[in-house]
Design a protein around this motif. Structure first.
Motif, PDB file in Angstrom:
ATOM      1  N   TYR A 253     -36.869 -31.455 -33.858  1.00 31.47           N
ATOM      2  CA  TYR A 253     -36.853 -30.076 -34.304  1.00 31.47           C
ATOM      3  C   TYR A 253     -36.756 -29.960 -35.822  1.00 31.47           C
ATOM      4  O   TYR A 253     -36.421 -28.901 -36.358  1.00 31.47           O
ATOM      5  N   ILE A 254     -37.062 -31.056 -36.499  1.00 30.43           N
ATOM      6  CA  ILE A 254     -36.977 -31.097 -37.956  1.00 30.43           C
ATOM      7  C   ILE A 254     -38.273 -31.664 -38.512  1.00 30.43           C
ATOM      8  O   ILE A 254     -38.849 -32.603 -37.958  1.00 30.43           O
ATOM      9  N   SER A 255     -38.730 -31.092 -39.603  1.00 35.87           N
ATOM     10  CA  SER A 255     -39.902 -31.611 -40.305  1.00 35.87           C
ATOM     11  C   SER A 255     -39.545 -31.860 -41.764  1.00 35.87           C
ATOM     12  O   SER A 255     -38.961 -30.989 -42.418  1.00 35.87           O
ATOM     13  N   ILE A 256     -39.866 -33.040 -42.248  1.00 38.50           N
ATOM     14  CA  ILE A 256     -39.674 -33.380 -43.660  1.00 38.50           C
ATOM     15  C   ILE A 256     -41.030 -33.839 -44.196  1.00 38.50           C
ATOM     16  O   ILE A 256     -41.628 -34.778 -43.671  1.00 38.50           O
ATOM     17  N   VAL A 257     -41.510 -33.158 -45.209  1.00 37.32           N
ATOM     18  CA  VAL A 257     -42.830 -33.447 -45.777  1.00 37.32           C
ATOM     19  C   VAL A 257     -42.656 -34.237 -47.071  1.00 37.32           C
ATOM     20  O   VAL A 257     -41.882 -33.839 -47.953  1.00 37.32           O
ATOM     21  N   LEU A 258     -43.376 -35.345 -47.173  1.00 37.80           N
ATOM     22  CA  LEU A 258     -43.261 -36.259 -48.310  1.00 37.80           C
ATOM     23  C   LEU A 258     -44.580 -36.345 -49.066  1.00 37.80           C
ATOM     24  O   LEU A 258     -45.656 -36.167 -48.489  1.00 37.80           O
ATOM     25  N   ASN A 259     -44.488 -36.655 -50.365  1.00 37.94           N
ATOM     26  CA  ASN A 259     -45.707 -36.897 -51.141  1.00 37.94           C
ATOM     27  C   ASN A 259     -46.039 -38.382 -51.152  1.00 37.94           C
ATOM     28  O   ASN A 259     -45.421 -39.176 -50.424  1.00 37.94           O
ATOM     29  N   SER A 260     -46.984 -38.782 -51.984  1.00 40.60           N
ATOM     30  CA  SER A 260     -47.463 -40.170 -51.977  1.00 40.60           C
ATOM     31  C   SER A 260     -46.393 -41.172 -52.396  1.00 40.60           C
ATOM     32  O   SER A 260     -46.490 -42.362 -52.083  1.00 40.60           O
ATOM     33  N   THR A 261     -45.363 -40.712 -53.099  1.00 39.64           N
ATOM     34  CA  THR A 261     -44.267 -41.605 -53.510  1.00 39.64           C
ATOM     35  C   THR A 261     -43.030 -41.420 -52.621  1.00 39.64           C
ATOM     36  O   THR A 261     -41.930 -41.835 -52.990  1.00 39.64           O
ATOM     37  N   ASN A 262     -43.222 -40.770 -51.474  1.00 37.46           N
ATOM     38  CA  ASN A 262     -42.144 -40.526 -50.503  1.00 37.46           C
ATOM     39  C   ASN A 262     -41.036 -39.626 -51.034  1.00 37.46           C
ATOM     40  O   ASN A 262     -39.886 -39.698 -50.595  1.00 37.46           O
ATOM     41  N   GLU A 263     -41.384 -38.753 -51.968  1.00 36.74           N
ATOM     42  CA  GLU A 263     -40.453 -37.742 -52.442  1.00 36.74           C
ATOM     43  C   GLU A 263     -40.506 -36.550 -51.477  1.00 36.74           C
ATOM     44  O   GLU A 263     -41.579 -36.142 -51.034  1.00 36.74           O
ATOM     45  N   VAL A 264     -39.345 -35.991 -51.154  1.00 33.70           N
ATOM     46  CA  VAL A 264     -39.287 -34.816 -50.285  1.00 33.70           C
ATOM     47  C   VAL A 264     -39.797 -33.603 -51.055  1.00 33.70           C
ATOM     48  O   VAL A 264     -39.241 -33.231 -52.089  1.00 33.70           O
ATOM     49  N   VAL A 265     -40.873 -33.005 -50.555  1.00 33.82           N
ATOM     50  CA  VAL A 265     -41.434 -31.823 -51.220  1.00 33.82           C
ATOM     51  C   VAL A 265     -41.262 -30.561 -50.376  1.00 33.82           C
ATOM     52  O   VAL A 265     -41.459 -29.454 -50.871  1.00 33.82           O
ATOM     53  N   ALA A 266     -40.890 -30.742 -49.122  1.00 32.34           N
ATOM     54  CA  ALA A 266     -40.656 -29.585 -48.252  1.00 32.34           C
ATOM     55  C   ALA A 266     -39.917 -30.050 -47.006  1.00 32.34           C
ATOM     56  O   ALA A 266     -39.988 -31.227 -46.624  1.00 32.34           O
ATOM     57  N   PHE A 267     -39.229 -29.129 -46.382  1.00 30.93           N
ATOM     58  CA  PHE A 267     -38.580 -29.449 -45.107  1.00 30.93           C
ATOM     59  C   PHE A 267     -38.316 -28.165 -44.335  1.00 30.93           C
ATOM     60  O   PHE A 267     -38.229 -27.072 -44.896  1.00 30.93           O
ATOM     61  N   GLY A 268     -38.200 -28.317 -43.035  1.00 27.16           N
ATOM     62  CA  GLY A 268     -37.773 -27.240 -42.162  1.00 27.16           C
ATOM     63  C   GLY A 268     -36.786 -27.816 -41.158  1.00 27.16           C
ATOM     64  O   GLY A 268     -37.093 -28.817 -40.497  1.00 27.16           O
ATOM     65  N   ILE A 269     -35.607 -27.227 -41.093  1.00 26.74           N
ATOM     66  CA  ILE A 269     -34.575 -27.715 -40.171  1.00 26.74           C
ATOM     67  C   ILE A 269     -34.249 -26.613 -39.177  1.00 26.74           C
ATOM     68  O   ILE A 269     -33.808 -25.524 -39.560  1.00 26.74           O
ATOM     69  N   THR A 270     -34.491 -26.886 -37.910  1.00 28.58           N
ATOM     70  CA  THR A 270     -34.113 -25.966 -36.840  1.00 28.58           C
ATOM     71  C   THR A 270     -33.230 -26.735 -35.858  1.00 28.58           C
ATOM     72  O   THR A 270     -33.167 -27.961 -35.890  1.00 28.58           O
ATOM     73  N   MET A 271     -32.564 -26.015 -34.989  1.00 33.57           N
ATOM     74  CA  MET A 271     -31.670 -26.656 -34.034  1.00 33.57           C
ATOM     75  C   MET A 271     -31.550 -25.794 -32.784  1.00 33.57           C
ATOM     76  O   MET A 271     -31.782 -24.572 -32.826  1.00 33.57           O
ATOM     77  N   PRO A 272     -31.209 -26.403 -31.654  1.00 35.18           N
ATOM     78  CA  PRO A 272     -30.992 -25.605 -30.443  1.00 35.18           C
ATOM     79  C   PRO A 272     -29.884 -24.583 -30.671  1.00 35.18           C
ATOM     80  O   PRO A 272     -28.889 -24.881 -31.340  1.00 35.18           O
ATOM     81  N   SER A 273     -30.054 -23.408 -30.139  1.00 35.36           N
ATOM     82  CA  SER A 273     -29.040 -22.368 -30.298  1.00 35.36           C
ATOM     83  C   SER A 273     -27.746 -22.772 -29.596  1.00 35.36           C
ATOM     84  O   SER A 273     -27.753 -23.213 -28.440  1.00 35.36           O
ATOM     85  N   LEU A 274     -26.640 -22.592 -30.295  1.00 36.77           N
ATOM     86  CA  LEU A 274     -25.325 -22.890 -29.732  1.00 36.77           C
ATOM     87  C   LEU A 274     -24.569 -21.616 -29.345  1.00 36.77           C
ATOM     88  O   LEU A 274     -23.399 -21.675 -28.963  1.00 36.77           O
ATOM     89  N   ALA A 275     -25.227 -20.465 -29.447  1.00 36.83           N
ATOM     90  CA  ALA A 275     -24.539 -19.192 -29.275  1.00 36.83           C
ATOM     91  C   ALA A 275     -23.859 -19.087 -27.907  1.00 36.83           C
ATOM     92  O   ALA A 275     -22.659 -18.779 -27.813  1.00 36.83           O
ATOM     93  N   GLN A 276     -24.597 -19.341 -26.836  1.00 38.48           N
ATOM     94  CA  GLN A 276     -24.009 -19.219 -25.509  1.00 38.48           C
ATOM     95  C   GLN A 276     -22.954 -20.296 -25.282  1.00 38.48           C
ATOM     96  O   GLN A 276     -21.933 -20.044 -24.627  1.00 38.48           O
ATOM     97  N   ALA A 277     -23.188 -21.488 -25.824  1.00 35.97           N
ATOM     98  CA  ALA A 277     -22.207 -22.568 -25.687  1.00 35.97           C
ATOM     99  C   ALA A 277     -20.902 -22.205 -26.387  1.00 35.97           C
ATOM    100  O   ALA A 277     -19.803 -22.485 -25.879  1.00 35.97           O
ATOM    101  N   GLN A 278     -21.010 -21.583 -27.562  1.00 37.52           N
ATOM    102  CA  GLN A 278     -19.804 -21.175 -28.295  1.00 37.52           C
ATOM    103  C   GLN A 278     -19.052 -20.073 -27.551  1.00 37.52           C
ATOM    104  O   GLN A 278     -17.817 -20.018 -27.596  1.00 37.52           O
ATOM    105  N   GLN A 279     -19.780 -19.218 -26.877  1.00 37.56           N
ATOM    106  CA  GLN A 279     -19.116 -18.203 -26.057  1.00 37.56           C
ATOM    107  C   GLN A 279     -18.308 -18.858 -24.942  1.00 37.56           C
ATOM    108  O   GLN A 279     -17.169 -18.470 -24.676  1.00 37.56           O
ATOM    109  N   LYS A 280     -18.900 -19.864 -24.305  1.00 37.95           N
ATOM    110  CA  LYS A 280     -18.188 -20.574 -23.236  1.00 37.95           C
ATOM    111  C   LYS A 280     -17.002 -21.362 -23.790  1.00 37.95           C
ATOM    112  O   LYS A 280     -15.961 -21.465 -23.147  1.00 37.95           O
TER     113      LYS A 280
END
Length: 373
Positions: A253-280
């Motif tokens: 659920y995560i994407s890390i985009v690298l350039n030709s020298t393996n430098e991080v130029v972009a990323f997106g971090i998502t995760m499963p929702s914990l909302a209902q679990a936190q309620q429980k």
């Protein structure tokens, strides 16, 4: 005894401060309790690295011995120095539907801010952008996301009666995950990769993610620096955030985009929702709350966006398409059909326009208020 305000002076009172919303919202199916142990770390002067450059004070309001409200006063000196302002923040604001209670809370925060030579009070905000912020002003029939804060409709009405005005609004979206990854996404992502000599990092486990963590936080500090209320994260804060979120990360659920020298130029971090679990879990990780959290990480139909950033040199070049193509197939494979964007500035057109390619609805709105002292 009547209605009184008291500054917190003991650990017992701090724990009562943390637990008060759970009682206020008892039985409310849309409220998501914060994890008490995480709140204790955030609010403890000797635990939160933000206190290297922040000052704070906390108050509880009592009515005949019963807690009826809470508020935190915070001064982020790093943020003030950068912007050459004298702003105090209020946060962790919760109160019963009584104007007198809110008056006492605001008076306490205001008097403290004035004693510290501040000129404005704004909020709700935390020590950093990773703390819950804003007053919900729209979307009261929607469940809160994992790290946000739900509130009753009367909050905004009473706050505005005390002369607080809108400073900024954040909006949230619910996006429906398509049944398959559109071919134009896949083709477009490959074209962008070839055009700018980019590639996606291979992420098979949490170790693969963490080896890019320092570069990710460096990108956050650089690209978030002009975002409202953001202050640069220190090394100790970064270390604490790594520890806090490492448990919740799923590589697919995560994407890390690298350039030709393996430098991080972009990323997106998502995760499963914990909302209902936190309620429980009801705010407690142990003895059983941890099990609910782990189950939510493994089996879920909803994901939440945590962070997304693109290096300035690569913005407006379609790099976001690479990120969504990387993670969308994992959503589809694992039965994810809902994507919850977390709070975005209402005028952040670049981010808001990302959702136009999907079935979506803007379903929540949150406000930060300000008042001159």
């Amino acid at each position: 005894m009547g209605l009184i305000i008291k500054a917190i002076s003991t650990k017992k009172e701090l724990k009562e401060f943390i637990k008060f919303p759970d009682r206020l919202y008892s039985g409310n199916k849309l409220y998501v309790p914060a994890i008490h142990s995480n709140e204790l770390l955030t609010l403890s002067f000797d635990k939160n690295p933000a206190f290297e450059f922040c000052r704070a004070k906390y108050w509880l309001a009592y009515d005949n011995g019963e807690i009826v409200g809470r508020i935190a006063g915070i001064i982020n000196d790093r943020y003030n120095e950068k912007h050459n302002i004298k702003y105090a923040r209020f946060g962790w604001l919760d109160f019963v539907n009584d104007k007198k209670v809110l008056m006492l809370l605001f008076q306490a925060a205001r008097q403290w801010a004035l004693s510290e030579n501040m000129e404005y009070l704004h909020g709700p905000l935390g020590f950093s952008s990773f703390d819950a912020s804003g007053i919900l002003i729209g979307g009261f029939d929607e469940m809160s996301t994992s790290f946000a804060h739900y509130n009753f409709p009367y909050y905004s009405k009473l706050i505005e009666e005390f002369g607080y005005k809108k400073d900024v609004d954040w909006v949230e979206y619910n996006i429906k995950v398509p049944e398959y990854v559109p071919e134009k996404f896949v083709v477009g992502a490959e074209l962008i990769k070839k055009r700018y000599n980019l590639h996606s990092a291979s992420l098979k486990n949490k170790k693969d993610i963490l080896k890019y963590a320092d570069d990710i936080f460096k990108l956050i500090n650089n690209e978030y620096k002009d975002i409202y209320a953001f202050s640069q994260l220190s090394k100790k804060q970064i270390m604490a955030l790594k520890k806090q979120f490492a448990l919740f990360l799923r590589p697919e659920y995560i994407s890390i985009v690298l350039n030709s020298t393996n430098e991080v130029v972009a990323f997106g971090i998502t995760m499963p929702s914990l909302a209902q679990a936190q309620q429980k879990a009801k705010g407690k990780l142990f003895p059983f709350g941890f099990i609910h959290i782990m189950n939510a990480l493994k089996k879920n139909n909803t994901v939440e966006a945590l962070l997304i950033a693109v290096k300035k040199d690569y913005q407006n070049k379609g790099v976001n398409g690479i990120i969504f193509t990387d993670i969308m197939s994992a959503y589809i494979k694992n039965g994810i059909n809902n994507f919850e964007s977390t709070r975005e500035m209402e005028n952040n057109v670049k981010i808001n326009n990302l959702w136009n390619k999907f079935e979506y609805r803007q379903h929540k709105r949150t406000r930060c208020y300000i008042k001159q002292l």
